[in-house]
Structure formats: C-alpha cells, structure tokens
Design a protein around this motif. Structure first.
Motif, PDB file in Angstrom:
ATOM      1  N   ARG B 106     -18.507 -24.438 -17.436  1.00 14.28           N
ATOM      2  CA  ARG B 106     -17.988 -25.804 -17.836  1.00 14.28           C
ATOM      3  C   ARG B 106     -16.396 -26.203 -17.350  1.00 14.28           C
ATOM      4  NH1 ARG B 106     -22.699 -28.090 -19.882  1.00 14.28           N
ATOM      5  NH2 ARG B 106     -22.640 -30.258 -19.355  1.00 14.28           N
ATOM      6  N   GLU B 193     -17.128 -32.951 -23.614  1.00 12.06           N
ATOM      7  CA  GLU B 193     -17.266 -31.936 -22.876  1.00 12.06           C
ATOM      8  C   GLU B 193     -15.698 -31.444 -22.639  1.00 12.06           C
ATOM      9  OE1 GLU B 193     -19.842 -30.795 -20.951  1.00 12.06           O
ATOM     10  OE2 GLU B 193     -20.702 -32.998 -21.220  1.00 12.06           O
ATOM     11  N   ALA B 197     -16.004 -27.531 -23.009  1.00 10.23           N
ATOM     12  CA  ALA B 197     -15.594 -26.644 -22.382  1.00 10.23           C
ATOM     13  C   ALA B 197     -15.222 -24.953 -21.685  1.00 10.23           C
ATOM     14  CB  ALA B 197     -14.525 -27.461 -21.419  1.00 10.23           C
TER      15      ALA B 197
END
Ligand code: SF4
Lengths: 216, 466
Positions: B106, B193, B197
């Motif tokens: 990610r 996120e 990540a």
C-alpha cells in the motif's frame, strides 16, 4: 544507473555548452519588513494566526497557564494528550497540569496509530514569523514531528523571543539541521467547490499561546 | 504507450458548462486574493522578488550539471539513496524495484506532477500495489477515474453533488453534498491509509543543493503525512527543481503561495534533509530527466523549466478561463501547459497547444518567476510550423500561416498597433456584447468550440474590470 547519471549530466553539459552561465543574484534580501517592538510583533503574529483560523492567547504568568489548559481541555473535550519532552515544557509543568486535569498521557514516541488517537499534541516552537503567522518546528528525538501532526488539536506554546523578522533569518538558523516544518494556520483545503474547509489531514484546530516576558 | 495527438479544439467541445463556471469563479477569487497579497508586499518589492526568483532559477538551470551532483553528494552523505532516471520507463522501474525490495502493498502519495507525467500509478497498480492519492482534490479525481482540471485545484470540475454521489458509489458511505462532511469522510478514509501504508511517494517543489534538502509545500498536511509516516519515502523530482541555497528558497516561497492562491505562505512547508533522528527509515530520491535536459538546449524555450507551478498563468488566461483544463488534453494545463507539453511530449502530440492562446501577454506579466510565456509560445509555433528537430510538424496549413503572420506582426511594433486597430474595426461587425459568438474563417476554428473573448489591445484593463 551510472550510465543514466552520466548520460543526463553529459546531456546537460552539451545543452549548456554555448550558453552564458548566469550569475547568482547578488542579494536575496528583498523587502525586509519594518519590524515593530516585541509587543507589536507578537500581536501581529497572533492576529495573523487568528486570521487563518487559529486560536491564540497571551499567557501573562504561571497562574494563568493551568487555567488556560483547563479551558482548552473542556472546550475541545481532551481525553488523551501527548507532548514534546523538552526542558522548556518540563519547566512549565505542562505534563503535570494535564494529568491533574484527568488527561491520559501518551508518550511522544508511541506508535503513530496510538498518537493518532490523541486529542491533543503540545509542542513548543523554535521560531515564529509575525509577518505570515508562521511557526517553525524542528524535529528531533525530543521534538517528534508526529506530535504536531497526528493529534486532533495542536497547541504550540512559545516565548516572545521566538519571533524572527524574516524567513531568511529562520533559514539561516535551521538549514544545518535535519527535518523541520513551517506551520501556518490549521490544515486547510478548498478542493470542494472552493469552499474553505479546515482540518483535512493535519490537526483540525491550532492553538498558539505566547508566554509574556518575564514569565513568573 | 504513445500518447495520442492532443486535439485542442475537439477537446473544448466536450467540456461541461459547470467546469467553465467553476473555473471562472475559482480563478477570479485566486486573482483577487493574489492582488491583495501583492499589495501588502508592495509593487516595487514584488517586482524585485520576481526578478530575484527568475535569476535564481535561471542561474540554477544554467548550472544544473554542477548542482545535481551536489544534491547527490549531500543526500548520499546524509544516508539517502539517489537514483537517476533518464525517462519515464526508468523512473517507473526504479520505484517498482524499491517497492519490491520492501514487499510494498500500500502506497500513499502526495500530489506530484512528476509522478503523473511518468504515469506511475498505473504501473504500481499493475504490479498489484494499492496507491492512494491523498491531496483531497486528487483523491476525488482518482476515485472518479479522471484527470485534474486545474493545476492547484484538481477537482474543480466536480460539484459537491458529484462528489457526494461519487463517495456513495465508491466508498459505500452515506454522503450529503456538504463540503465539510465530504472532507470529514475523506479524512477518515485517508487517515487509515496513512497509518497502514508501507511506502510514501511525493514529488518536490524545490531541491536545495547546498544541503540536499527536499522541500514540499501543501495546505492540507498530506505532504507531511506521506513523508513522515510510512517507513520508506520515495521522492520523484524533476531535475529542474534544484535551487542553489536556502536564501533562494526564501525568495521562492515568498513568491509561490502569494502568486498561486494569494496566501502569504502555504499552510505547511516541509523541509526534509535525510538522515535525522526522525522520519522514515529509508529515503530515496529519484532525479527525473524525461526530456528536461533536451529542453535546456533551446535557449528561448529553456525558461519554461523555471516554472514553480503556482497556476497563476492559468488563472489569468482568457483561453483557459473559457475552455477549462481538460482541453489541454494532458496533465499540463493553461499557458504553462501550452509551452511544456510540446517540449516534453513533442510537437506531434502537443503541437496544437501553442496556438491555443490569444497572445494577450497576461501570463507573462503574472508569472512570479518572469517566464516570458508569450515569447515562448511564439517560438514554439515556429518550431511546430518549421518542423521540430524532435518530432515532425502536424499542424494544419491554416494555423501555420496564422503563426507566421502573428510572429511578424508582434515583432514589429507599428505593425502590431496597426493590426490591433484593424482587428477592432474588423470585429465591430461581429461583436455581440463582450464575446464574439463567431469569427469568419479561418478563425472560426476557434469560435466553433467556445465564444472567443473579443480582442482588446488593453486586455489587462478589461480583465481588472470584468
Ligand atoms: S509559468 Fe509562471 S505563472 Fe505559470 S505556473 Fe509556472 S510559475 Fe506560475
């Protein structure tokens, strides 16, 4: 990779071959602003921050600090907080005051996820620019950058002598360091229909308190 | 994949009226705020700042062969890794390799033209990596599967109703058409996120040679998130972003926000010198050429590389204001797009764009680093018409003739004045209100798409009154 490097650099050299190499301008000190006295400069700093949606306060003395913190904790419903572990904030007793108010303390070197759950992050400021309402925060082990980034509310406590006349003065001081950030007002965006919205990624609220001198 | 020819005129016919209205509203606000900001600085000082900004960038560009190795040395000394990418293919390969080394799943990204230029997102997604744009506008545009419509306000073409519908469809949340709530929803999604990540990707606004410092400005704070939270940070920076020193940076920062949005300074300026006690474990800097060293060869067009991406030239451009950003057919929009695209993409692809201008001169006057955009537009018209050394001309004969006539006339003041006077006489019979509904051929190629602003020799006076 080395071939890429060599090719890019030789391409640049070839492109510049028959061209005058222009000199660096003699001065970059353009338009130094006429600065006022300490009091006027701090007023300017705080009013610029207010214009951007920050909340400011002058703290007159030691007795006012716990009162201000109590008001902040109530207003922003602060339950968890983290802070820079600097001599300055230790001397002020910010940690003790917050604990006395029933706020849970989170160590500043906690995981990002834990820090992101904090309602409040308290920092100092290494310098400030009254002209633009800018705070300068250098990061180090003592001054973790995430404290001013992840919590919902950021409180910066500074002294009047943090003020600088110009960005050039700030840069002369910090350029030898590693990471730093200039913070001017709370996080903002106008990406949806050009409507100003505060608090998109960074803190949703920015509080800036200036301690009066002498602070006793 | 070769980029298809950008047909500017055809593009203008596919523009929603909302985009035009939103564009004009936004550019008007930006320009009004800009004027205020400059008034505070003072006109003389502003001009001195512009000159300094121009000179610093031109100095850096004509010394790139010295400054780039300096950046490399400083960053490497500090523990960062420097990569050189000749083109988009190399740049993508470098980023994919770093991602593979760290088994990246990610990625969070902060707005960067360089990564759009190399179409990085698609390459990463093809490799099975989830990529999230984190600038609110870019996030929205990415969700919608579109391209940005303005250099600093990417989602300008969408209404809050569009965005609410998009969030309902793509995020499965109940979203009312209210900017604050929509922003809140995006904040929640992107927070997650940022925290999960395993790589952050950014561009860079400036790269300071003296210390190897990367400078990223954002208003939202997403630039800070992308460069502070994930364990690996990759910055992809065009080689033209190098400036010599921090003194120069101060000048650039004073110009950038004031010129772009009318702010005195952007909310967050991140100054990242690798190797501190704080921040990601690994820092990679990808120095991207991708046609830039070639652009340096052309002494006139070279100044294009001085651009600091403030967006002011788009804001003030009458053509941009009437066709919107999509007409430029690529990621380079407005007058700066019209001079960058043909140089980077070649005139075969973007040869139309230098003609998408009325040469009123406003872009050159507004540019904070004094890029002579109108001169470069004319120069590129020549290159298009005469055939480019890099790609053959595809321009139609009609536009070709116009370019030659225009160039000659502007190069000769009396002829230009005569031309302007004749143009006004000639317009009298066609004019209706403030806009020309149609022009006689061959100029109707233009007005077939959009009402064309009535030609005025004193465009700027008109602009102020508008
Ligand atoms: S060309 Fe000048 S005005 Fe246009 S975006 Fe670049 S710096 Fe701004």
């Amino acid at each position: 990779m080395n071939q890429a490097r060599a090719e890019i650099l030789s391409g640049i050299r070839a492109a510049l071959q028959s061209t005058p190499r222009l000199p660096l301008p003699a001065t970059t000190r353009i338009a130094p602003r006429a600065t006022g006295d300490a009091d006027a400069e701090i007023s300017r700093l705080l009013s610029e921050i207010e214009k951007l949606g920050g909340v400011t306060r002058r703290i007159a003395n030691r007795d006012e600090l716990p009162i201000a913190l109590e008001e902040l904790v109530a207003k922003e419903s602060i339950q968890k907080a983290t802070w820079w572990d600097t001599p300055e904030l230790r001397a002020l007793g910010v940690a003790e005051m917050l604990t006395a108010l029933g706020v849970t303390s989170v160590p500043p070197d906690a995981s990002p996820r834990t820090l992101a759950e904090c309602d409040l992050g308290v920092t100092g400021a290494d310098a400030a620019l009254p002209e633009t309402g800018t705070l300068v925060l250098r990061s180090s082990r003592e001054q973790p950058q995430l404290v001013s980034l992840l919590p919902r509310v950021h409180l910066a406590i500074l002294r009047p002598d943090a003020r600088r006349a110009d960005l050039q003065d700030v840069f002369a001081e910090i350029k030898s360091g590693k990471r730093a950030v200039l913070i001017t007002g709370p996080s903002r965006t106008t990406d949806i229909e050009k409507v100003l919205t505060i608090g998109v990624h960074g803190p949703k609220a920015l509080y800036v308190w200036c301690l009066e001198t002498p602070f006793a | 994949m070769p980029i298809p020819h950008i047909d500017f005129r055809a593009n203008t016919q596919r523009v929603s009226p909302h985009l035009i209205a939103a564009t004009q509203k936004s550019t008007r606000t930006a320009l009004a705020k800009r004027a205020q900001a400059i008034e505070i600085v003072g006109e003389d000082q502003w001009q001195a700042l512009r000159q300094a900004g121009h000179d610093i960038k031109l100095h850096a560009l004509t010394h790139l062969d010295e400054y780039l190795p300096m950046v490399e040395a400083r960053v490497t000394q500090a523990g960062g890794v420097v990569h050189w990418a000749r083109d988009d293919v190399e740049a993508r390969r470098i980023v994919l390799e770093i991602a593979a080394q760290h088994r990246v799943k990610r990625i969070v990204k902060s707005k960067s033209m360089a990564t759009e230029e190399i179409e990085l997102n698609r390459a990463l997604q093809d490799a099975g990596i989830a990529v999230f744009e984190t600038d609110l506008g870019e996030y929205i545009v990415q969700l919608a599967g579109q391209r940005p419509s303005h250099p600093t306000a990417p989602a300008l073409h969408l209404t809050k109703e569009d965005i609410a519908a998009l969030f309902r469809a793509k995020l499965g949340v109940d979203a009312p058409p209210d900017p604050q709530t929509l922003c809140e929803i995006a904040r929640g999604k992107l927070r997650e996120e940022f925290l999960s990540a395993d790589m952050g990707i950014s561009g860079g606004n400036f790269l300071i040679a003296e210390t190897g410092t990367l400078v990223i400005v954002t208003n939202e704070g997403n630039g800070r998130m992308c460069t502070a939270l994930p364990p690996v940070h990759v910055a992809i920076v065009g080689i033209e972003k190098v400036i010599p020193d921090w003194e120069g940076l101060a000048v650039m920062l004073k110009l950038l926000a004031r010129s772009g949005t009318g702010q005195k300074i952007t909310a967050y300026t991140n100054l990242i010198t690798p190797g501190g006690e704080e921040g990601p474990r690994e820092f990679h800097l990808v120095l991207l050429d991708n046609g830039r060293s070639r652009m340096l060869q052309d002494e006139i067009a070279r100044e294009t590389l001085a651009c600091i991406r403030c967006g002011a030239c788009a804001n003030i451009c009458p053509v941009y204001n009437h066709v919107g950003g999509f007409a430029y057919g690529a990621i380079f929009l407005g007058p700066i797009g019209a001079i960058v695209a043909p140089q980077l993409l070649g005139v075969k692809v973007a040869g139309d764009l230098p003609f998408a201008s009325s040469l009123c001169g406003a872009c050159g006057d507004v540019c904070p680093v004094k890029i002579p955009i109108p001169n470069i537009l004319l120069h590129l018209r020549h290159r298009v018409v005469e055939g480019d050394q890099f790609a053959s001309a595809t321009v139609s004969p009609i536009l070709g003739v116009g370019a030659r006539v225009g160039t000659t006339a502007l190069g000769t003041p009396w002829l230009y004045r005569l031309g302007a006077r004749m143009m006004r006489l000639f317009q009298a019979s066609f004019r209706r209100g403030d806009w020309l509904p149609t022009l006689p051929p061959p100029l109707d190629r233009w007005t077939m798409a959009r009402p064309f602003p009535a030609f005025r020799s004193d465009f700027r006076a008109w602009w102020r009154r508008r």
